[in-house]
Design an enzyme around this catalytic site. Structure first.
Site, PDB file in Angstrom:
ATOM      1  N   PHE A   9       0.691  -1.096  -0.027  1.00 51.29           N
ATOM      2  CA  PHE A   9       0.047  -0.002   0.026  1.00 51.29           C
ATOM      3  C   PHE A   9       1.007   1.162  -0.190  1.00 51.29           C
ATOM      4  O   PHE A   9       1.718   1.476   0.733  1.00 51.29           O
ATOM      5  CB  PHE A   9      -0.734   0.249   1.305  1.00 51.29           C
ATOM      6  CG  PHE A   9      -2.354  -0.883   1.230  1.00 51.29           C
ATOM      7  CD1 PHE A   9      -3.298  -0.418   0.566  1.00 51.29           C
ATOM      8  CD2 PHE A   9      -1.985  -2.157   1.821  1.00 51.29           C
ATOM      9  CE1 PHE A   9      -4.439  -1.351   0.763  1.00 51.29           C
ATOM     10  CE2 PHE A   9      -3.106  -2.994   1.658  1.00 51.29           C
ATOM     11  CZ  PHE A   9      -4.159  -2.525   1.108  1.00 51.29           C
ATOM     12  N   ASP A  10       0.526   2.141  -0.930  1.00 48.54           N
ATOM     13  CA  ASP A  10       1.166   3.456  -0.839  1.00 48.54           C
ATOM     14  C   ASP A  10       0.407   4.086   0.509  1.00 48.54           C
ATOM     15  O   ASP A  10      -0.731   3.609   0.669  1.00 48.54           O
ATOM     16  CB  ASP A  10       0.602   4.221  -2.060  1.00 48.54           C
ATOM     17  CG  ASP A  10       1.273   5.677  -2.012  1.00 48.54           C
ATOM     18  OD1 ASP A  10       2.360   6.119  -1.609  1.00 48.54           O
ATOM     19  OD2 ASP A  10       0.367   6.495  -2.451  1.00 48.54           O
TER      20      ASP A  10
END
Length: 385
Positions: A9-10
């Site tokens: 995940f960013d």
């Protein structure tokens, strides 16, 4: 299990909305450097990319001024900006569901790791993540490509197809493409559909519910199909990727020098056919085949390196057995190099037996020891054409 085992995940624009904290901290840095920017909306473009890149690109700062701007930005950000942030609705529900499915979750952000850790602790979601990987304060490891490569090295036992990168900007997708993993672009953050589509995101979604549909509720679509002339370059590319392993052996594989036109001409003349294994419309494997008097002969069986160990070769062999029966052939045959025992062992495990051995010249005129193998086929299961 999710279709992906390791989910990256960013942070900004994907897990949380950092607009206020980032834009006000950029505004503060610019103000200290004598540049007034009253419109915070103009500073939204700083959300996502590395600060070194943004200050240089958008304001033309040289390296020294960029370093000053980053220091000023951090001066405000670590005091106020990192907490001027909102977690997107339903993110924790998604993280709970992924954890229940056994997924390994990792934060992959261009933000310095120390800041990312503080933000996740502030939101009380750090417990979901096996690793929080960001950039270093000295500006190194700031690109998404470097960050994802670092994460891949932490999990050498996994294949690239087990990973997916989720982010809202083109940098996330480019990093995934550069490292050979899938990506999901999210437009609920600060990137547009056009931006994410332009860099070839594997999937693009508008909401966290759609993200859940892909990560948890969606089953992967597998199919094997006969090749058209237009698809010959796909088969050729898969072959080159797979046979690269045999470039530096004693007698390199002739597959590495075979032009794509040879397959195109064989398809046109109907002297040869080919198949492609697709997963979610992504080609991962291929094989060439010929229908002879009483057998189906296959060659150039190829599985792209990142997808090996997933049963793709086995699936293509099963398909060819069914296709042989459909065409009233009694057996499936192939020729295997004698000095590559792992391939011989694979076929033996699937019921093939060695029928003869020979030493002959390959298409490049070099002598190669090979074994012929065959398997009698007896029943039809279901064709996946």
């Amino acid at each position: 299990m999710s279709i992906y085992q390791i989910v990256l995940f960013d942070l900004d624009g994907t897990l949380s909305d950092p607009k206020e904290g980032i834009t006000k901290s950029v505004q503060y840095a610019l103000q200290k450097l004598g540049q007034e920017e009253s419109d915070l909306a103009k500073l939204e473009r700083f959300i996502g990319p590395p600060l070194q890149e943004s200050f240089s690109t958008y304001y033309g700062f040289n390296q020294d001024i960029t370093n000053q701007a980053i220091a000023l930005y951090r001066e405000r950000f670590k005091q106020l900006g990192m907490f001027e942030n909102k977690l997107y609705s339903n993110i924790t529900t998604l993280l709970d569901s992924l954890r229940e499915k056994g997924c390994i979750l990792i934060v992959a952000t261009s933000k310095p790791t120390v800041f990312a850790e503080e933000i996740l602790k502030y939101f009380q979601i750090e417990r979901y993540f096996a690793h929080i990987i960001g950039s270093n304060l000295d500006g190194t490891r700031s690109s998404k490509t470097e960050i994802i490569q670092y994460i891949l090295a932490l999990y050498p036992a996994y294949q690239h197809c087990d990973f997916v990168m989720i982010g809202d900007r083109e940098h996330d997708i480019i990093g995934a493409n550069n490292t050979g993993i899938d990506s999901i672009g999210v437009t609920y953050g600060y990137g547009t559909y056009e931006e994410l589509n332009h860099v070839n995101a594997t999937f693009i979604v508008e909401s966290i519910n759609q993200l859940k549909d892909i990560l948890i509720d969606r089953k992967r679509k597998e199919r094997i199909s006969l090749v058209t002339e237009e698809e010959a370059p796909i088969v050729h590319k898969l072959m080159l990727e797979a046979f690269e392993d045999y470039r530096y052996i004693e007698v390199p594989s002739s597959a590495l020098t075979e032009p794509v036109d040879k397959l195109i001409n064989a398809l046109k003349s109907r002297t040869e056919q080919a198949i492609i294994y697709w997963l979610d419309d992504i080609p991962l494997g291929s094989a060439r085949l010929q229908l002879k008097d009483d057998s189906l002969y296959f060659s150039r069986l190829s599985v792209t390196p990142s997808a090996r160990g997933k049963g793709i070769a086995k699936a293509m062999l099963a398909w060819m057995e069914e296709y042989a029966l459909l065409n009233r052939k009694q057996k499936v045959e192939c020729k295997v190099r004698a000095n590559i025992p792992k391939n011989i062992e694979l076929y033996e495990k699937l019921g093939f037996v060695i029928t003869k051995e020979e030493t002959a010249a390959n298409p490049n005129g070099m002598a190669v020891k090979a074994v012929y193998m065959e398997k009698l086929v007896e029943r039809v299961i279901s064709m996946r054409i």
